[in-house]
Design a protein around this motif. Structure first.
Motif, short mmCIF file in Angstrom:
data_model
loop_
_atom_site.label_atom_id
_atom_site.label_comp_id
_atom_site.label_asym_id
_atom_site.label_seq_id
_atom_site.Cartn_x
_atom_site.Cartn_y
_atom_site.Cartn_z
N ALA A 170 -6.04 18.07 24.40
CA ALA A 170 -5.81 17.19 23.28
C ALA A 170 -4.52 17.40 22.33
CB ALA A 170 -7.24 17.37 22.36
N ILE A 171 -4.02 16.33 22.12
CA ILE A 171 -2.74 16.32 21.20
C ILE A 171 -3.03 15.47 20.05
CG2 ILE A 171 -1.29 15.01 22.85
CD1 ILE A 171 1.07 16.09 21.42
N HIS A 172 -3.10 15.89 18.88
CA HIS A 172 -3.43 14.86 17.67
C HIS A 172 -2.82 15.52 16.31
CE1 HIS A 172 -6.57 17.81 16.37
NE2 HIS A 172 -6.41 18.30 17.74
N CYS A 173 -3.15 14.84 15.56
CA CYS A 173 -2.71 15.04 14.07
C CYS A 173 -3.98 15.66 13.61
CB CYS A 173 -2.32 13.71 12.96
SG CYS A 173 -2.34 14.39 11.41
N HIS A 174 -3.63 16.85 12.85
CA HIS A 174 -4.90 17.59 12.29
C HIS A 174 -5.47 17.31 11.11
CE1 HIS A 174 -7.69 20.99 13.00
NE2 HIS A 174 -6.89 21.43 13.84
N LYS A 175 -5.05 16.41 10.32
CA LYS A 175 -5.67 15.48 9.23
C LYS A 175 -6.74 14.96 9.94
CE LYS A 175 -1.83 15.79 6.01
NZ LYS A 175 -1.15 14.94 5.14
N ILE A 218 0.83 18.12 13.58
CA ILE A 218 0.67 17.73 15.08
C ILE A 218 0.44 18.92 15.70
CG2 ILE A 218 1.49 16.93 17.04
CD1 ILE A 218 1.11 14.75 15.09
N HIS A 219 -0.95 18.93 16.12
CA HIS A 219 -1.55 20.30 16.91
C HIS A 219 -1.77 20.01 18.26
CE1 HIS A 219 -4.15 23.70 17.85
NE2 HIS A 219 -5.30 22.71 18.16
N GLU A 253 0.75 -1.22 -0.07
CA GLU A 253 -0.06 -0.02 -0.02
C GLU A 253 0.98 1.04 0.07
OE1 GLU A 253 -2.68 2.32 -0.66
OE2 GLU A 253 -3.50 0.26 -0.23
N MET A 254 0.35 2.04 -0.66
CA MET A 254 1.30 3.34 -0.86
C MET A 254 0.49 4.71 -0.27
SD MET A 254 3.75 2.39 -2.28
CE MET A 254 4.74 1.07 -3.27
N THR A 255 -0.83 4.79 -0.37
CA THR A 255 -1.45 6.09 -0.13
C THR A 255 -2.66 5.79 1.05
OG1 THR A 255 -2.82 5.67 -2.10
CG2 THR A 255 -0.90 7.16 -2.12
N ASN A 256 -3.56 4.66 0.71
CA ASN A 256 -4.64 4.45 1.41
C ASN A 256 -4.37 3.54 2.64
OD1 ASN A 256 -6.17 5.78 -0.28
ND2 ASN A 256 -6.58 4.21 -1.76
N PHE A 257 -3.81 4.24 3.58
CA PHE A 257 -3.75 3.68 5.18
C PHE A 257 -4.91 3.71 5.82
CE2 PHE A 257 0.53 4.74 3.27
CZ PHE A 257 1.12 3.55 3.29
N ASN A 258 -5.18 2.65 6.67
CA ASN A 258 -6.25 2.64 7.59
C ASN A 258 -6.07 2.77 8.96
OD1 ASN A 258 -5.59 0.06 7.98
ND2 ASN A 258 -7.60 -0.59 7.27
N MET A 259 -4.58 2.53 9.25
CA MET A 259 -4.23 2.79 10.87
C MET A 259 -3.23 3.47 10.88
SD MET A 259 -6.35 0.21 11.68
CE MET A 259 -5.93 0.18 13.54
N TRP A 260 -3.72 4.76 11.77
CA TRP A 260 -2.28 6.04 12.00
C TRP A 260 -2.02 5.73 13.63
CZ3 TRP A 260 -0.94 8.19 7.39
CH2 TRP A 260 -1.68 7.94 6.33
#
Length: 455
Positions: free
Chosen positions: A318-323, A269-270, A227-234
């Motif tokens: 909260a701390i998280h990725c903003h995507k 990261i926000h 897989e190159m783009t469509n990941f489902n676990m971050w």
């Protein structure tokens, strides 16, 4: 868990270690290997203070640990074991990955600027591997690019990397052999080099984690490595919310957060409740005159960033990725949008065949965080996690910075949810409402000079 409990003899490692010569050949140089330490708990291990060598304030690896070492003369020796591992990503989900010393991500290596390190790498994978020391300055033959720096490490063999740590900072390690497969399977770790002078850039709490992404189909255990783009676990350190440990901080502490990105996309990261300064990259420390205030820091692919703040605001932040899709688990990419659709007739038809069917998505997706749906084995909900007031509707790259009064220096236990003091929490309003302003024009509207602000 103390260091003695961590140290277990590495099976099948009898014999001499192999060190690479400048000609690329392996020769026997050392008779004994340091013991290989293993740690398979998914919980954050309270950092071990150094009991020999230069002093430093150790990092706290979220849901991870730091690799023990031994001193051999004036050389600090570590033992990494590359091997298949089982990683508990969250309660109810285990992934079969590749990692180091029982875990993915691998243990954090910590040392001090000016030290000489000797790192034994034993390969228990079914194919050859190597280790690249990302961001470190070292001899070309120690750089860890299989086929370029030295021959790749065959299965069942042990190679030695040995070099001087010429600068302090935040670095990583990962393979440069069959890289697409091995990194997609979770082979990575942190390498932290502390300043020689403990008074340089001191902090009270020093957190670190790596960003990794996986594509693991619901009900399965092994990532799809192509897989190159469509990941489902971050993930952070191969963990997903709600099972990423919180960052527990004593009010008044100076706090550093180090974050490295080994996914295939950038991550903003926000952190809520604070502004902070970016103080370090994998290239080195940022001079004070070059720092700037931020509340989000975008971390490019293959890069590391460290930021610092003074923990003066008590609370749960909260701390998280903003995507937004990076704060979800097991996310499907072909979900239709049902917002505004009337599914009542369809629901009746389906319930004749499947009792208990729940129509979802007609008013948004928040109901996915509130309702429990039957899922395949070894699969977690897309939106999950509960807070003190209800479902958090989060997953993936999300955690909480918990700032409290009176946290002891070596206490990283979860203090529970923050209780907002009276008068500091949003509340329901049942009285008369102010006049509601509304605009339907797409044109820019200039406020008149005599405009009176209502409040």
């Amino acid at each position: 868990m103390n260091r003695r409990q961590l140290l277990t003899a590495g099976a099948g490692l009898a014999g001499a270690g192999l060190a690479m010569t400048s000609a690329g050949r392996a020769e026997t140089r050392y008779r004994d290997l340091p013991e290989a330490a293993f740690y398979d708990s998914p919980n954050t291990m309270v950092p071990l203070r150094p009991d020999n060598g230069p002093d430093y304030n150790p990092v706290v690896t979220l849901n991870g640990w730091s690799l023990p070492w031994r001193m051999n003369g004036n050389v600090k020796e570590f033992h990494l074991v590359a091997e298949p591992v089982e990683r508990i990503m969250a309660s109810g989900m285990m992934a079969r990955l590749w990692g180091y010393n029982g875990q993915s991500t691998g243990p954090t290596i910590e040392a001090v600027e000016g030290e000489r390190v000797r790192i034994y790498v034993t390969n228990r994978l079914p194919e050859h591997t190597s280790v690249h020391w990302h961001g470190l300055i070292l001899p070309s033959g120690m750089d860890g690019v299989g086929g370029l720096s030295h021959p790749a490490i065959p299965p069942g063999k042990t190679f030695v990397y040995e070099f001087d740590l010429t600068k302090s900072g935040t670095f990583m390690y990962h393979p440069h052999a069959d890289e697409m497969v091995q990194m997609a399977m979770g082979m990575m770790g942190l390498f932290i080099v502390h300043p020689r002078d403990p008074s340089f850039m001191p902090v009270d709490r020093d957190f670190a984690f790596l960003l990794a992404s996986y594509d693991i189909d619901p009900g399965t255990y092994i990532p799809r490595v192509a897989e190159m783009t469509n990941f489902n676990m971050w993930t952070w350190n191969s963990r997903i919310f709600p099972d990423i440990d919180p960052l527990v901080v004593n009010k008044g502490d100076r706090v550093r957060v180090r974050c490295g990105n080994l996914t295939m996309t950038n991550h903003p990261i926000h952190m809520h409740g604070y502004d902070f300064e970016v103080t370090c990259t994998d290239g080195g420390w940022v001079p004070e005159s070059a720092r700037w205030p931020e509340v989000s820091i975008d971390i490019p692919v293959g890069a590391m960033r460290a930021y610092e703040f003074d923990a003066v605001h008590e609370g749960d932040w909260a701390i998280h990725c903003h995507k937004s899709h990076h704060t979800m688990n097991a996310m499907g990419h072909d979900l239709p949008t049902f917002i505004g659709a009337d599914k009542s007739r369809l629901t009746g038809m389906i319930r004749r065949e499947t009792q208990g069917y729940m129509p979802m998505g007609t008013a948004g997706m928040a109901d996915m965080g509130e309702m429990s749906m039957e899922l395949p084995d070894n699969t977690v909900p897309m939106m999950t996690g509960w807070g003190p007031y209800g479902p958090l509707e989060m997953g993936g790259m999300f955690s909480v910075v918990k700032v409290r009064e009176g946290i002891a220096p070596d206490d990283y236990a979860d203090p529970g949810w923050y209780e907002n003091p009276p008068g500091t929490e949003a509340w329901e309003w049942t009285g008369e409402l102010p006049e509601e302003a509304r605009n339907t024009s797409p044109e820019t509207i200039i406020s008149p000079r005599d405009h009176v602000r209502r409040g």
